[in-house]
Design a protein around this motif. Structure first.
Motif, PDB file in Angstrom:
ATOM      1  N   TRP A  25     -35.557 -16.271   6.109  1.00 42.17           N
ATOM      2  CA  TRP A  25     -35.536 -16.544   4.537  1.00 42.17           C
ATOM      3  C   TRP A  25     -36.283 -17.841   3.988  1.00 42.17           C
ATOM      4  O   TRP A  25     -37.060 -18.087   3.166  1.00 42.17           O
ATOM      5  CB  TRP A  25     -34.214 -16.586   3.965  1.00 42.17           C
ATOM      6  N   HIS A  50     -28.063  -9.517   4.249  1.00 40.72           N
ATOM      7  CA  HIS A  50     -28.830  -8.052   3.915  1.00 40.72           C
ATOM      8  C   HIS A  50     -28.014  -7.558   2.582  1.00 40.72           C
ATOM      9  O   HIS A  50     -26.762  -7.545   2.491  1.00 40.72           O
ATOM     10  CB  HIS A  50     -28.856  -6.988   4.718  1.00 40.72           C
ATOM     11  N   GLN A  52     -29.036  -5.210  -1.361  1.00 41.01           N
ATOM     12  CA  GLN A  52     -29.810  -4.686  -2.082  1.00 41.01           C
ATOM     13  C   GLN A  52     -29.510  -4.914  -3.583  1.00 41.01           C
ATOM     14  O   GLN A  52     -28.318  -5.300  -4.121  1.00 41.01           O
ATOM     15  CB  GLN A  52     -29.289  -2.923  -1.933  1.00 41.01           C
ATOM     16  N   LYS A  53     -30.484  -4.641  -4.645  1.00 41.39           N
ATOM     17  CA  LYS A  53     -30.328  -4.680  -5.879  1.00 41.39           C
ATOM     18  C   LYS A  53     -29.383  -3.676  -6.273  1.00 41.39           C
ATOM     19  O   LYS A  53     -29.610  -2.376  -6.262  1.00 41.39           O
ATOM     20  CB  LYS A  53     -31.642  -4.780  -6.613  1.00 41.39           C
ATOM     21  N   ASP A  58     -34.642   0.597  -7.169  1.00 43.17           N
ATOM     22  CA  ASP A  58     -35.148  -0.033  -5.901  1.00 43.17           C
ATOM     23  C   ASP A  58     -34.032  -0.125  -4.658  1.00 43.17           C
ATOM     24  O   ASP A  58     -33.059  -0.687  -4.834  1.00 43.17           O
ATOM     25  CB  ASP A  58     -35.489  -1.589  -6.469  1.00 43.17           C
ATOM     26  N   LYS A  60     -34.751  -0.926  -1.399  1.00 50.13           N
ATOM     27  CA  LYS A  60     -35.111  -1.908  -0.507  1.00 50.13           C
ATOM     28  C   LYS A  60     -34.105  -2.774  -0.204  1.00 50.13           C
ATOM     29  O   LYS A  60     -33.341  -2.985  -0.876  1.00 50.13           O
ATOM     30  CB  LYS A  60     -36.310  -2.584  -0.761  1.00 50.13           C
ATOM     31  N   TRP A  61     -34.073  -3.251   1.086  1.00 48.60           N
ATOM     32  CA  TRP A  61     -33.195  -4.384   1.573  1.00 48.60           C
ATOM     33  C   TRP A  61     -34.075  -5.617   1.193  1.00 48.60           C
ATOM     34  O   TRP A  61     -35.078  -5.891   1.523  1.00 48.60           O
ATOM     35  CB  TRP A  61     -32.862  -4.010   3.015  1.00 48.60           C
ATOM     36  N   TYR A  62     -33.042  -6.538   1.039  1.00 48.27           N
ATOM     37  CA  TYR A  62     -33.556  -8.090   0.765  1.00 48.27           C
ATOM     38  C   TYR A  62     -32.576  -9.152   1.852  1.00 48.27           C
ATOM     39  O   TYR A  62     -31.453  -8.720   1.959  1.00 48.27           O
ATOM     40  CB  TYR A  62     -33.451  -8.423  -0.428  1.00 48.27           C
ATOM     41  N   THR A  82     -33.749 -16.644  -4.432  1.00 46.17           N
ATOM     42  CA  THR A  82     -34.749 -15.587  -4.271  1.00 46.17           C
ATOM     43  C   THR A  82     -34.649 -14.751  -3.191  1.00 46.17           C
ATOM     44  O   THR A  82     -33.901 -15.097  -2.052  1.00 46.17           O
ATOM     45  CB  THR A  82     -36.060 -16.286  -3.962  1.00 46.17           C
ATOM     46  N   LEU A  83     -34.607 -13.260  -3.676  1.00 49.61           N
ATOM     47  CA  LEU A  83     -34.537 -12.083  -2.650  1.00 49.61           C
ATOM     48  C   LEU A  83     -35.873 -11.933  -1.821  1.00 49.61           C
ATOM     49  O   LEU A  83     -36.892 -11.837  -2.352  1.00 49.61           O
ATOM     50  CB  LEU A  83     -34.091 -11.024  -3.423  1.00 49.61           C
ATOM     51  N   VAL A  84     -35.643 -12.215  -0.733  1.00 50.28           N
ATOM     52  CA  VAL A  84     -36.952 -11.923   0.191  1.00 50.28           C
ATOM     53  C   VAL A  84     -36.592 -10.496   1.118  1.00 50.28           C
ATOM     54  O   VAL A  84     -35.513 -10.207   1.528  1.00 50.28           O
ATOM     55  CB  VAL A  84     -37.118 -13.123   1.226  1.00 50.28           C
ATOM     56  N   PRO A  85     -37.806  -9.603   0.643  1.00 46.56           N
ATOM     57  CA  PRO A  85     -37.845  -8.377   1.436  1.00 46.56           C
ATOM     58  C   PRO A  85     -37.677  -8.298   2.851  1.00 46.56           C
ATOM     59  O   PRO A  85     -38.244  -9.363   3.184  1.00 46.56           O
ATOM     60  CB  PRO A  85     -39.314  -7.898   0.766  1.00 46.56           C
TER      61      PRO A  85
END
Length: 90
Positions: A25, A50, A52-53, A58, A60-62, A82-85
């Motif tokens: 991150w 980890h 998720q929104k 969406d 995806k995991w962030y 900040t969410l990083v994929p």
């Protein structure tokens, strides 16, 4: 951003070349967090969590910096970093 923790994500190994998910991150964002990203939390024992929104299509995991306690939360909560994929090649 409202998020929820991904349950069972600890089984995924960190990306190659990084000491931890938190280091990943930091490398992607260029930031060095000092406190938990969860709203109202000022703890400093950070991990790359980890998430998720929440309430989003969406799926995806962030990764986002959270303290160990907030990384165990089962509710929906707000984060201010900040969410990083998570890389899709894992």
């Amino acid at each position: 951003m409202l998020v929820k923790n991904v349950i069972g994500s600890s089984r995924f190994i960190k990306p190659s070349g990084y000491a931890s998910w938190l280091d990943y991150w930091k490398a992607i964002t260029g930031k060095n967090p000092h406190f938990c990203s969860a709203s109202g939390c000022i703890k400093t024992d950070l991990v790359g969590a980890h998430v998720q929104k929440a309430y989003s299509t969406d799926q995806k995991w962030y990764i986002v910096p959270l303290c160990s306690s907030c990384n165990q939360r089962t509710d929906t909560f707000e984060v201010y970093e900040t969410l990083v994929p998570v890389p899709s090649n894992l």
